[in-house]
Enzyme design. Structure first.
Site, PDB file in Angstrom:
ATOM      1  CG  HIS A   1      -2.016   0.995   1.164  1.00 52.30           C
ATOM      2  ND1 HIS A   1      -1.788   2.326   1.019  1.00 52.30           N
ATOM      3  CD2 HIS A   1      -3.370   0.846   1.229  1.00 52.30           C
ATOM      4  CE1 HIS A   1      -2.946   2.974   0.994  1.00 52.30           C
ATOM      5  NE2 HIS A   1      -3.931   2.094   1.111  1.00 52.30           N
ATOM      6  CB  THR A  30      -9.061   8.633   2.774  1.00 52.66           C
ATOM      7  OG1 THR A  30      -9.075   7.303   2.289  1.00 52.66           O
ATOM      8  CG2 THR A  30      -9.339   9.597   1.626  1.00 52.66           C
ATOM      9  CB  SER A  31      -4.697   6.714   0.313  1.00 52.34           C
ATOM     10  OG  SER A  31      -4.460   5.769   1.312  1.00 52.34           O
ATOM     11  CG  HIS A  74     -11.833  18.381 -52.742  1.00 54.04           C
ATOM     12  ND1 HIS A  74     -12.728  17.490 -52.183  1.00 54.04           N
ATOM     13  CD2 HIS A  74     -12.470  19.576 -52.783  1.00 54.04           C
ATOM     14  CE1 HIS A  74     -13.853  18.118 -51.918  1.00 54.04           C
ATOM     15  NE2 HIS A  74     -13.729  19.392 -52.266  1.00 54.04           N
ATOM     16  CB  SER A 111      -2.912   0.615 -12.976  1.00 49.10           C
ATOM     17  OG  SER A 111      -4.251   0.373 -13.373  1.00 49.10           O
ATOM     18  CD  GLU A 122      -6.107   8.762 -12.614  1.00 47.74           C
ATOM     19  OE1 GLU A 122      -5.571   8.878 -11.491  1.00 47.74           O
ATOM     20  OE2 GLU A 122      -7.284   9.086 -12.843  1.00 47.74           O
ATOM     21  NE  ARG A 123       0.393   3.364  -9.926  1.00 47.50           N
ATOM     22  CZ  ARG A 123       0.693   3.860  -8.732  1.00 47.50           C
ATOM     23  NH1 ARG A 123       1.748   4.619  -8.586  1.00 47.50           N
ATOM     24  NH2 ARG A 123      -0.061   3.584  -7.681  1.00 47.50           N
TER      25      ARG A 123
HETATM   26  O1  LIG Z   1      -7.210   5.528   2.601  1.00 41.69           O
HETATM   27  C1  LIG Z   1      -7.273   4.467   1.960  1.00 41.69           C
HETATM   28  O2  LIG Z   1      -6.261   3.830   1.665  1.00 41.69           O
HETATM   29  C2  LIG Z   1      -8.653   4.029   1.551  1.00 41.69           C
HETATM   30  C3  LIG Z   1      -8.701   2.744   0.733  1.00 41.69           C
HETATM   31  N1  LIG Z   1      -8.400   2.993  -0.635  1.00 41.69           N
HETATM   32  C4  LIG Z   1      -7.214   3.232  -1.208  1.00 41.69           C
HETATM   33  N2  LIG Z   1      -6.911   4.486  -1.544  1.00 41.69           N
HETATM   34  C5  LIG Z   1      -5.749   4.765  -2.148  1.00 41.69           C
HETATM   35  N3  LIG Z   1      -4.806   3.834  -2.438  1.00 41.69           N
HETATM   36  C6  LIG Z   1      -5.091   2.563  -2.129  1.00 41.69           C
HETATM   37  C7  LIG Z   1      -6.302   2.218  -1.529  1.00 41.69           C
HETATM   38  N4  LIG Z   1      -6.328   0.918  -1.362  1.00 41.69           N
HETATM   39  C8  LIG Z   1      -5.161   0.453  -1.844  1.00 41.69           C
HETATM   40  N5  LIG Z   1      -4.411   1.444  -2.305  1.00 41.69           N
HETATM   41  C9  LIG Z   1      -3.061   1.377  -2.893  1.00 41.69           C
HETATM   42  O3  LIG Z   1      -3.007   2.069  -4.128  1.00 41.69           O
HETATM   43  C10 LIG Z   1      -2.032   1.480  -4.982  1.00 41.69           C
HETATM   44  C11 LIG Z   1      -2.661   1.170  -6.292  1.00 41.69           C
HETATM   45  O4  LIG Z   1      -1.710   0.691  -7.161  1.00 41.69           O
HETATM   46  P1  LIG Z   1      -1.933   0.650  -8.755  1.00 41.69           P
HETATM   47  O5  LIG Z   1      -3.186  -0.102  -8.998  1.00 41.69           O
HETATM   48  O6  LIG Z   1      -0.711  -0.061  -9.258  1.00 41.69           O
HETATM   49  O7  LIG Z   1      -1.984   2.055  -9.215  1.00 41.69           O
HETATM   50  C12 LIG Z   1      -1.545   0.251  -4.251  1.00 41.69           C
HETATM   51  O8  LIG Z   1      -0.357   0.576  -3.578  1.00 41.69           O
HETATM   52  C13 LIG Z   1      -2.668   0.003  -3.286  1.00 41.69           C
HETATM   53  O9  LIG Z   1      -2.295  -0.695  -2.147  1.00 41.69           O
HETATM   54  C14 LIG Z   1     -10.132   2.185   0.827  1.00 41.69           C
HETATM   55  O10 LIG Z   1     -10.224   1.028   1.198  1.00 41.69           O
HETATM   56  O11 LIG Z   1     -11.089   2.868   0.550  1.00 41.69           O
END
Ligand SMILES: O=C(O)C[C@H](Nc1ncnc2c1ncn2[C@@H]1O[C@H](COP(=O)(O)O)[C@@H](O)[C@H]1O)C(=O)O
Length: 431
Positions: A68, A93-94, A141, A307, A309-310
C-alpha cells in the site's frame, strides 16, 4: 514515458521523488491547517517538516511489506518524527493526499505547457506577418483552387493555437481542485475548515462535493484539451509534409548540418520531424479514451483508474510538451520557397482564375449558368491542350476588354482583404 521524448523540466515533475515530495507538501499543509484551527499542538507542523524523511529505498521497502503505497509513504515520512507523528495523516484517506498532490502536479505541468504554447504563438505570429503577401496556391481536395497568401495559412494555425490557449486556461481551472474530505467525502473525520485552509496554503480550491476522490471528469477534460492541442500541431505538420513533397517543394522543415536523410539514398531530406509530430498526436488521442474510462468508477471510488493514470498523466503532459518544443523549432527554422510557390501557382495556365472570370461575365449581364458553362468549356480545353485560360478568354469573350481580363488574372487581387483578416487579431501576439 519513452526517454527519447522526455524533456526537462517536465520530466522532473513526474519522478517518484517529486511525487513523494508533493505528498509531503499536502500532509504538511493539512497539519498547518489543524494547527491554525487550534486542533493540534502549536509547533507540530514545523517539527514534522523538520523531521520528515523522504528516502526512496525506505519507501520501496515499506511498499513491498505493506503493498500500500500511501501507508508506505506515511511510515517513511514519519520514521524519524517524534510525538508530532501522531497528527501526520490525521483523519485523512490516501486519496486526500494523492489527488490533491496530483492537482499540484497537473497545474504545474499545465503552466509549463502554456509557457511553450506562448512561444509557439509568438513564432506563428511572426511567420504569419512575414508571409502576409507571399502568394501561394490554395488547395481544396488536394486540387488547385484559388490563390491565397502563405501567411494566411499560418494565421489560421495561429488562431487555432489562440483557441488552444483559451481552452488550456479553462482546463487549468478544471484541474486546480483538491480534496481533504476523508474516506467517502463527507468530512466524517476531518472538518471542512481544515480542507479550506490546507488548500488555500497549497493554492488549490476545494471541490464542492467529492467522493473518496476528485471526480475524473476534471482530469478527462484536461487530457482532451491536450489531445486537441496535439491535433492542431498535427495539422501544421501534415500541411508541411504535403508542401515538402518533391513535386511541390514549397516549404521544407529544417535539415541540420550533418543530418542524414536515408541510410540508402544520400540525396534524401525527409520531413521526419513533421512525421514524428503526427505519430505523437495519435498517441495523445489514445490517452483521451483512457481518461474517459477512468470517469466511471464504482460507488465512492474503486482503484481501477490508478494504474492507468500512472501512464496517461506523465506521458500526456511530457509528450505534448515535447511536441510544442519541437514545433517551435520547426517553425522558427522553416524554409519557405516563395519562387516555387509562384511557379506552382502558375502550373495550371490560369485555370485558378475561373471563378473571377465567371463573375465578371455575370457582372456584364450574362446569366450564371451561361457564364458557368462558357468558362467551364474554356477551362476544359485549357486542361486538355495546356493553353492559357487568359489567352482563350481574350480570343473568345468579346464583352470583356483586355484591361478587364488582365485584372481578372492578377493573383494579387486575391490578397485585397488579407489586411482586414489580420486586423481581426489586433496588434497580434503580445506575450
Ligand atoms: O485511505 C485508503 O487507503 C482508503 C482505501 N483505498 C485506497 N486508496 C488509495 N490507495 C489505495 C487504496 N487501497 C489500496 N491502495 C493502494 O493504491 C495502490 C494502487 O496501485 P496501482 O493499482 O498499481 O496504481 C496500491 O499501492 C494500493 O495498495 C479504501 O479502502 O477505501
Amino acid at each position: 514515458m519513452v526517454e527519447r521524448y522526455a524533456l526537462s523540466p517536465m520530466k522532473e515533475l513526474w519522478t517518484t521523488k517529486a511525487n513523494l515530495e508533493r505528498w509531503l507538501e499536502v500532509e504538511l499543509a493539512v497539519m498547518e491547517a489543524y494547527e491554525k484551527l487550534g486542533m493540534i499542538p502549536a509547533g507540530s507542523a514545523e517539527k514534522a517538516k523538520k523531521n520528515a524523511v523522504i528516502d526512496l529505498k525506505l519507501f520501496e521497502e515499506f511498499e513491498k511489506q505493506t503493498d500500500h503505497e500511501v501507508i508506505a509513504f506515511v511510515k517513511m515520512a514519519t520514521s524519524k518524527m517524534g510525538d508530532e507523528a501522531r497528527f501526520f495523516h490525521y483523519g485523512l484517506t490516501s486519496s486526500d493526499v494523492i489527488d490533491t498532490a496530483l492537482s499540484l502536479a497537473l497545474v504545474k505541468a499545465c503552466d509549463l505547457i502554456i509557457e511553450q504554447l506562448d512561444k509557439l504563438l509568438q513564432v506563428l505570429w511572426k511567420l504569419a506577418l512575414e508571409h502576409k503577401e507571399t502568394l501561394t496556391i490554395g488547395r481544396t481536395h488536394g486540387v488547385h483552387a484559388e490563390p491565397t497568401s502563405f501567411g494566411l495559412k499560418v494565421l489560421n494555425w495561429y488562431a487555432e493555437m489562440l483557441r488552444n490557449k483559451d481552452r488550456l486556461l479553462y482546463a487549468r481551472r478544471q484541474i486546480s481542485y483538491g480534496k481533504i474530505s476523508g474516506a467517502v467525502g463527507n468530512y466524517a473525520n476531518v472538518p471542512p475548515a481544515v480542507e479550506k485552509l490546507a488548500l488555500e496554503i497549497l493554492g488549490l480550491q476545494p471541490t464542492p462535493v467529492s467522493s473518496q476522490i476528485v471526480n475524473r471528469d476534471h482530469h478527462a477534460f484536461f487530457v482532451f484539451t491536450l489531445a486537441l492541442l496535439a491535433s492542431g500541431i498535427e495539422r501544421i505538420a501534415t500541411e508541411i509534409r504535403h508542401l515538402q513533397k518533391t513535386e511541390v517543394l514549397e516549404v521544407q522543415e529544417p535539415f541540420k548540418e550533418g543530418q542524414k536523410g536515408s541510410s540508402a539514398m544520400p540525396h534524401k531530406q525527409n520531413p521526419i520531424l513533421c512525421e514524428r509530430l503526427c505519430g505523437l498526436a495519435r498517441i495523445m488521442r489514445s490517452y483521451v479514451s483512457v481518461a474517459l474510462e477512468n470517469n466511471n468508477l464504482w460507488h465512492e471510488r474503486d482503484i481501477s483508474h490508478s494504474s492507468a493514470e500512472r501512464y496517461i498523466f506523465p506521458d500526456a503532459t511530457q509528450t505534448i510538451y515535447y511536441m510544442l518544443v519541437k514545433t517551435v523549432y520547426l517553425l522558427e527554422n522553416l524554409v519557405v520557397y516563395k519562387d516555387r510557390m509562384l511557379k506552382n501557382l502558375n502550373l495550371t495556365n490560369g485555370l485558378i482564375f475561373s471563378q473571377k472570370l465567371m463573375l465578371a461575365l455575370i457582372d456584364k449581364g450574362m446569366s450564371r449558368s451561361e457564364a458557368y458553362d462558357l468558362v467551364q468549356n474554356l477551362s476544359l480545353r485549357c486542361w486538355k491542350t495546356g493553353e492559357s485560360l487568359k489567352e482563350l478568354a481574350k480570343k473568345n469573350i468579346s464583352i470583356l476588354n483586355e484591361e478587364e481580363i488582365e485584372k481578372i488574372f492578377d493573383p494579387r487581387e486575391y490578397l485585397k482583404n488579407v489586411d482586414e483578416i489580420y486586423s481581426r487579431f489586433g496588434g497580434g501576439w503580445q506575450s
